[in-house]
Design an enzyme around this catalytic site. Sequence first.
Site, PDB file in Angstrom:
ATOM      1  N   ASP A 194       0.785  -1.242   0.000  1.00  0.00           N
ATOM      2  CA  ASP A 194       0.000   0.000   0.000  1.00  0.00           C
ATOM      3  C   ASP A 194       0.822   1.300   0.000  1.00  0.00           C
ATOM      4  O   ASP A 194       1.773   1.434   0.778  1.00  0.00           O
ATOM      5  CB  ASP A 194      -0.867   0.081   1.266  1.00  0.00           C
ATOM      6  CG  ASP A 194      -1.471  -1.237   1.662  1.00  0.00           C
ATOM      7  OD1 ASP A 194      -1.354  -2.211   0.921  1.00  0.00           O
ATOM      8  OD2 ASP A 194      -2.060  -1.295   2.757  1.00  0.00           O
TER       9      ASP A 194
HETATM   10  N1  DQQ Z   1      -2.011  -3.757   3.994  1.00  0.00           N
HETATM   11  C1  DQQ Z   1      -3.442  -3.922   4.011  1.00  0.00           C
HETATM   12  C2  DQQ Z   1      -3.846  -2.989   5.124  1.00  0.00           C
HETATM   13  C3  DQQ Z   1      -2.761  -3.166   6.112  1.00  0.00           C
HETATM   14  C4  DQQ Z   1      -1.550  -3.312   5.264  1.00  0.00           C
HETATM   15  C5  DQQ Z   1      -4.070  -3.626   2.691  1.00  0.00           C
HETATM   16  C6  DQQ Z   1      -0.540  -4.312   5.788  1.00  0.00           C
HETATM   17  O1  DQQ Z   1      -5.102  -3.286   5.662  1.00  0.00           O
HETATM   18  O2  DQQ Z   1      -2.659  -2.075   7.004  1.00  0.00           O
HETATM   19  O3  DQQ Z   1      -3.314  -4.133   1.621  1.00  0.00           O
HETATM   20  O4  DQQ Z   1       0.580  -4.351   4.951  1.00  0.00           O
END
Ligand code: DQQ
Length: 577
Positions: A64
């Site tokens: 992300d």
């Molecule tokens: N990636 C998820 C989120 C979390 C993060 C979404 C963990 O919910 O915080 O891809 O790497």
Amino acid sequence: MGTRQRVLAPWAVLLLALQVAGASHVIHRSLEAEAAPPSVPASIVSPLLRTGYHFQPPMNWINDPNAPMYYKGWYHLFYQYNPKGAVWGNIVWAHSVSRDLINWIALDPAIYPSIPSDQYGCWSGSATMLKDGTPAILYTGINRPDINYQVQVLAFPKNASDPLLREWEKPAAYNPVATPVGGINATQFRDPTTAWYADGHWRMLVGSVRDTRGMALVYRSRDFRTWRKAKHPLHSALTGMWECPDFFPVSGPALEDGLDTSDAGAKYVLKSSLDLTRYDYYTIGSYDKRKDRYYPDNPNGDYHRLRYDYGNFYASKTFYDPAKRRRVLLGWANESDSVPDDKAKGWAGIHAIPRKIWLDPSGKQLLQWPIEEVEKLRGKPVSVGSKLVKPGEHFEVTGVATYQADVEVTFEISSLEKAEAFDPAYDNDAQKLCGVKGADVKGGVGPFGLWVLASADLQEKTAVLFRVFKDGYGKPKVLMCTDPTKSSLSPDLYKPTFAGFVDTDISSGKIALRSLIDRSVVESFGAGGKTCILSRVYPSIAIGKDAHLYVFNNGEVDVKVSSLTAWEMKKPLMNGA
Ligand code: DQQ
């Protein structure tokens, strides 16, 4: 969550639902020295398939985008990063800075486990500009080794006069600022948003789920340090867990200027990343700031029919860019090869090209367009004037290398008479329709479009296409689709067709397409950004200079290319790679 490396086929969703019940992230603690398994075909790990102008670090896993912001003349992008390998795990916030959102300089990780609240991981979060111009970051910390117990953490720059914001501190006096008390599921409580200010209070959202009801919990604060949960969520729906919620105002139909998250909007957008499907869905609606409730305009909105992107695009986040008064969308595109491929390549994950987003004139959806700065990368162009493509014909666009290219084309259909009847069974399932009627299935009006990353003998090709149907009232229904089923001769690759309907008036017969081609990614924008599809592909022959570009028509009526320009794209500064 970052462990799953594919955009999932529906059959996998059930399996996933079972996994989600346990909400487990697999943690790979030491991956530094994993060698390529001998079975991986050389082409998949070819350095020529590494993207040239999409955001990525020199190596390892990314997911992300986090806390994008503009500060003292610099754009900042943080992102979920595994410093130790090409699979999800050991998550810290890597940090890059840029003057234009296209050329990036890598700095040291900015946020990493350092306090009890985040000692087992620093997960996603967002930045907020406080009234005095200081940025604050809210993110999710993991504070237990046995389960992914989630709390929200607040960080401030150690030195706000540093435009590069290299160091961050997490004051013990008020961290964590929110914990999963009062019936909140501690392993499903994450990804705080940018906060907004109204009537004496800051508000932020945290993604969560109760039973199967996904929700955006509201927290309020007067001083940004002490946060209290509101009684009701901003909004909720029976969709499973909401990851990475995003909530922002938009100016009004067709107004391209973005708004700061605290400004009053003509309309509001609420996005959630659905853990169950791994796609980003949004609705447009209104916001009652007194009650802190959001109401989607379309009563069916909660069935979540609108997506930012109908392809491989997840965990996105927007930010307001005051330098250009626009709202910019950033999203993560994972790989669609296998985990052994990723380990062999030594990297996994890219970000989409930043997109400016604003409200469509209809007020019913957003429009998205690659930020104008990407055009600085355009090099040698080639143009095709008016050219007819008869049924069953295709032609090659020659004169430029097209493995790293930007292509803009306008098609003109001679008549809609032969449009196939639309089967209402596919009303909510463009992807399924495209799976049945892909690029090679002859139609009436279309399929027509581009074959990109195609080999000279056309054994390999990724099709980006339109196909026009007629609904029960004789109204045209336009399908946009990326069909990668022939994209590679490599066996065992995941090659999902991706598709969305395009809500466009095609009575003039015209429809435009833009595709950003970048070695192993094809990112396409239909009808001026009404429908977008990002797809990852790994050709085994159509690599580098052996990649070709064609226009094809597999329908029964003539299609004219009224204009087409393809530019070679240069490589920007990309984190030192
Ligand atoms: N990636 C998820 C989120 C979390 C993060 C979404 C963990 O919910 O915080 O891809 O790497």
